[in-house]
Enzyme design. Structure first.
Site, short mmCIF file in Angstrom:
data_model
loop_
_atom_site.label_atom_id
_atom_site.label_comp_id
_atom_site.label_asym_id
_atom_site.label_seq_id
_atom_site.Cartn_x
_atom_site.Cartn_y
_atom_site.Cartn_z
CB CYS A 84 -0.94 0.24 1.37
SG CYS A 84 -1.97 -1.23 1.24
CG HIS A 97 -2.99 20.74 4.69
ND1 HIS A 97 -4.63 21.01 5.26
CD2 HIS A 97 -2.86 21.61 3.83
CE1 HIS A 97 -5.10 22.29 4.99
NE2 HIS A 97 -3.69 22.74 4.57
CG HIS A 153 -2.67 3.29 4.12
ND1 HIS A 153 -3.32 3.61 3.00
CD2 HIS A 153 -2.09 2.48 4.03
CE1 HIS A 153 -3.75 2.18 2.34
NE2 HIS A 153 -2.92 1.66 3.16
CG HIS A 201 -17.56 6.69 6.43
ND1 HIS A 201 -18.73 7.42 5.46
CD2 HIS A 201 -18.06 6.72 7.34
CE1 HIS A 201 -20.17 7.46 6.00
NE2 HIS A 201 -19.72 7.10 7.20
#
Lengths: 454, 496
Positions: free
Chosen positions: B224, B387, B391, B420
């Site tokens: 990932c 910001h 992941h 979400h």
């Protein structure tokens, strides 16, 4: 004021010196040197004899008699001997349902044997490796093969790893291109590249003829090599990279789909080799040579080529021969001493040899590699190089051209300059004296030669 | 009722102001030194009076030629300095794949499918419990082949999914940037669990008719965090090739990797991984700096593979019945925390302001020399970045990082909301998160973004970007139709 003049002059001198130093430093530190390479030699119990091959073919109960004949014809005409190696899962009868462990073990064996020997021969510790590239086209587990190597050899945390997959038989120059680019951005970097192919998970168990060729031709093989841009290691290096050209014809639909992994009509995955493959290969080859020639050939040869081309065009109506290929051919042998050709098959080697105007002596390393090791995919170039070295053909200042083709359709090439006389036997050590074989009597021919007439 | 810790409160407030004062002092040290010096010079000049100043100037006997010479030398020295800096890498724009509604997998659908496919009621209930606590929403998407009962993970379906996600993202990017495919010089594709031959990069070259001398690389199996590995590779290539651009594609193809067995450690990916892709355009042309959104500042890669526990943490293997799947170990959180610490150790000195580095250094020295019982100082990364894109690997990962880095809920909002709305889209999740921040209108010029990715191996990779122009909302992207609904409150457990 005198002081102002002195200051100005000093600043100017410093600026000039710094520019010169940066240029010099850049050139010094950005070369790509091949320190050493080790070709994989599997254990003898993995050799594929004629008996074994015919047993494996016979095991597939879905094949009809005409399919058997076709397969045997391919094997007989392949130019491959009984000394080539296959994966354990096929030899032990599990070719149709290899386990994940089978696939991993096959690649592990290659990587570990070659890397162990590579670190031993170069005397460099795995801790010192900065970049690690692995390319195995048809097997990419998670965690990646690079992680497997890092775990085994306990490499550093900041190693930059790249795991290339799906890039076909010509991925060796791609890995070298990747490392070469990294070398141009960093100093004193050490890179290890492992190239191999995975056969166990890719056995085709269907009846589509275009997909059965892969089963017959691919053999186990691999190579690990170490590259560096550290000028202090130059005296130990074998070769230095001069140029690299990559040509990708994927934009053409026929070229893209001529060598593709897909499912057959019954849903079985196999590697499809289509009839338009030779045409795609020719186009890719021409594209690559067009870009390679100016970088590789001496100015005299290029000028001659231009003149010949002009003459052909101007005197075309008077010329009896209008064949463009023979009229204006470039003599690559003026800029290259040795040719490492991808051992895709006997036909491929012969075709490339003819196109480049090579003699039997020039294609001998590729032919003998095909005979002894089969088509080992990405690593074939290194076995060919090993043959040349074992035969003591590589002398200082010789130029070696590596040329390979692969799915995509790609043709990649790279030119090396030999830095010192080379005479390591490597993987060919035990059998080089038997080569070149004068008569390539194919053992399959003896047993199955009747197939040619049938 | 115990006495409220008022003295502690007041002392902590004082401490806060002391800390603020200390930060201002150290970070602006040079400026603070400069002001009194300039003030002194100015006062001196005022005292001397204009005639004396003119007299002083004349006494230097500088004529025009000398002025020109010194000017020329200064310009020359500046040019030398500017050309010796590394090539900047600009992010022109990026596009994320927006899955069609037809691919939606609400919890009810997922559970119904699982019940029909699986024979084991226990594993169905296990997956239900995972979903309840996962932090995923009802709009995440799975590819069409997985919607079949049973799923049809053929190679053709995998290629179809790849074409759907990748080509949509590239088409979007082409539309946004006006990029001509023939102008692409470098192509890097990363897809961990699907690597056909010819590669996905060859598939892109075929579809968009890229040039024959395009430098393409296809990374696979790298987990990932591979999106940042691709960015790192593209950056290295852009340092070498002048006046070029690079197209980076990050994706994960779900079709061939849906696990069909009952081993619990392998069922987790089924519940969390969802369809997604991102296409990113990078450039090193200085004239593109005006149109670029971000500039790449740092990329730091950490690989913990040498440690066996970390190596085995995300592992592809076969279960007892021979079905392949990816097993996630229970140590995942702890290992992620350790990998992050290693990464921070490298990236900290590159991004933290002087005040934090000094504090960290002093605490370190103190622990080593004075008293090992001192608490290790965790640098405040909120001072270095505006910001954070973490992941969206799972709720636990985000919780763990929020705790380790002492981040507020707003800092991790992008990660939670991406998890979400889109699920764990693997390497492309960082780009969905960045798009969320932009869509919320929070991205201003000069803001710094930290992208952190984790992946099998075990790797922790970070990238630091600096925003070059304020991004005005509404932003064209996967969040454009639903950003107003966010942020949503995600309960600990969603009762199914």
């Amino acid at each position: 004021m005198e002081l102002l003049w002195t200051i100005s002059a000093t600043l100017l001198l410093c600026s000039l010196l710094s520019i010169l130093w940066k240029e010099f430093d850049r050139r010094r530190n950005r070369n790509c040197y091949l320190l050493d390479y080790v070709c994989y030699k599997p254990s003898d119990d993995r050799k594929l004899s004629t008996e074994l091959c015919s047993d494996v073919i016979a095991r597939n109960k879905r094949l009809s008699v005409s399919d058997y004949k076709f397969l045997l014809k391919v094997v007989v005409n392949s130019g491959i001997s009984e000394e080539t190696y296959g994966p354990r899962s096929i030899i032990e009868g599990r070719e149709e349902c290899p386990t994940h462990d089978d696939c991993v073990d096959e690649v592990d064996d290659c990587m570990h044997r070659t890397l162990d020997e590579l670190f031993l021969r170069t005397g460099i510790s795995p801790i010192d490796v900065d970049v690690l590239v692995v390319n195995v086209s048809m097997f990419a587990p998670s965690p990646s093969l690079t992680s497997r190597i890092i775990n085994r050899y306990r490499m550093r945390e900041d190693v930059n790893t790249f795991s290339l997959a799906g890039m076909g038989c010509s991925a060796s120059p791609i890995a070298i291109d990747l490392v070469n680019n990294i070398f141009k951005t960093r100093k004193r970097t050490l890179a290890v590249v492992v190239t191999s192919e995975s056969i166990a998970p890719n056995w085709y168990c269907g009846t589509d003829k275009s997909m059965m060729l892969g089963n017959c031709l691919f053999r186990s093989g691999g190579c690990s090599f170490m590259l560096t841009n550290d000028p202090s290691l130059k005296h130990r290096a074998k070769m230095s990279l001069k140029c690299l050209v990559r040509a990708h014809l994927g934009a053409d639909d026929d070229a893209y789909s001529c060598a593709i992994q897909r499912e057959d009509a019954e849903g079985r995955v196999g590697f499809h080799l289509s009839k338009s493959l030779p045409k795609a290969a020719v186009l890719a080859f021409a594209e690559n040579l067009q870009r390679l020639a100016p970088k590789v050939l001496p100015v005299g040869e290029l000028a001659l080529y231009v003149l010949r081309g002009l003459r052909h065009r101007l005197w075309r109506s008077k010329e009896a021969r209008t064949d463009a290929a023979t009229a204006a051919r470039v003599n690559f042998k003026s800029g290259v001493d040795h040719f490492c050709l991808h051992t895709g098959g006997a036909a491929v080697i012969d075709a490339v040899g003819r196109a480049l105007g090579l003699t039997k002596y020039d294609v001998e390393p590729a032919r003998m590699t095909l005979h002894r090791w089969g088509n080992t995919s990405v690593s074939s170039l290194w076995y060919v190089l090993g043959y040349m070295e074992a035969k003591k053909r590589l002398r200082r200042k010789d130029r070696v051209l590596m040329l390979s083709f692969g799915a995509g359709f790609k043709c990649n090439s790279c030119l090396w300059e030999v830095l010192r006389d080379l005479n390591d036997g490597g993987a060919w050590e035990d059998c080089i004296r038997a080569y070149p074989q004068q008569t390539l009597v194919n053992p399959f021919m003896e047993k199955f030669g009747w197939v040619k007439e049938a | 009722m115990p006495m409220a810790p008022l003295p502690e409160f007041s002392s902590s407030v004082k401490l806060k102001y002391v800390k603020l004062g200390y930060q201002y002092l150290v970070n602006n040290f040079v400026t603070l030194l400069f002001i009194p010096v300039m003030a002194a010079v100015y006062l001196e000049l005022v005292r001397m009076g204009p005639e004396e100043i003119v007299g002083l100037w004349r006494s230097l006997h500088i004529d025009l030629i000398q002025i020109l010479c010194s000017f020329f030398v200064i310009v020359f020295a500046a040019a030398v300095y500017l050309t010796s800096r590394p090539q900047p890498v600009y992010l022109m724009d990026y596009a994320c794949f927006k899955p069609p509604i037809t691919c939606r997998v609400p919890f009810a659908t997922f559970l119904e499918h699982t019940r029909l496919i699986s024979s084991d009621e226990k594993s169905v209930r296990f997956q239900m419990r995972i979903l309840e606590r996962s932090g995923l929403g009802e709009e995440t998407c799975l590819p069409p082949a997985i919607h079949y009962i049973p799923p049809r993970p053929t190679m053709e379906a995998s290629r179809a999914e790849a074409q759907l996600v990748i080509f949509s993202a590239i088409d979007d990017l082409v539309r946004k940037t006006g990029l001509k495919p023939k102008d692409i010089d470098i192509l890097v594709v990363n897809c961990s669990l699907f690597s056909p031959t010819p590669s996905l990069s060859a598939m892109i070259i075929n579809k968009y008719k890229l040039r024959s001398n395009v430098r393409s690389f296809n990374l696979s199996g790298m987990g990932c965090s591979a999106g940042l590995i691709s960015i790192d590779l593209a950056r290295d290539l852009l340092q070498v090739h002048r006046s070029s651009n690079a197209l980076v594609i990050s994706t994960e193809i779900i079709t061939p990797n849906f696990y069909g067995g009952n081993q619990r450690s392998m069922l987790l990916p089924n519940c969390l991984f969802r369809m997604g892709a991102a296409a990113i355009l990078l450039s090193n042309r200085r004239r593109d700096a005006r149109r670029a959104k971000y500039r790449l500042v740092h990329v730091v890669r950490t690989h913990k593979g040498a440690d066996d526990r970390a190596y085995r943490c995300v592992y592809q293997e076969e279960d007892a019945e021979g079905l392949p799947g990816i097993s996630l170990s229970k140590d995942l959180m702890a290992i992620a925390g350790e990998a992050l610490k290693s990464n921070i150790t490298t990236i900290g000195p590159l991004v933290l302001p002087m005040s934090e580095q000094l504090l960290f250094f002093l605490t370190l020295v103190g622990r080593k020399l004075i008293n090992p019982k001192w608490k290790p100082y965790i640098p405040d990364f909120k001072l270095a970045f505006e910001h954070f894109c973490i992941h969206a690997g799972g709720r636990a990962v985000i919780d763990e990082l929020q705790k380790n880095l002492e981040l507020s809920a707003e800092h991790v909002e992008a990660s939670r909301m991406t998890l979400h709305r889109f699920g764990n889209t693997s390497s492309s999740s960082l780009w969905y998160e960045l798009n969320y921040i932009e869509s919320k209108g929070r991205m201003r010029r000069g803001d710094r973004v930290w992208q952190i990715g984790f992946g099998s191996g075990f790797k922790c990779n970070s990238a630091v970007w600096k925003c070059l122009r304020t991004v005005k909302s509404p932003v064209d992207g996967p969040w454009s139709d639903c950003i107003d609904r966010y942020p949503v409150d995600i309960p600990e457990v969603v009762k199914l």
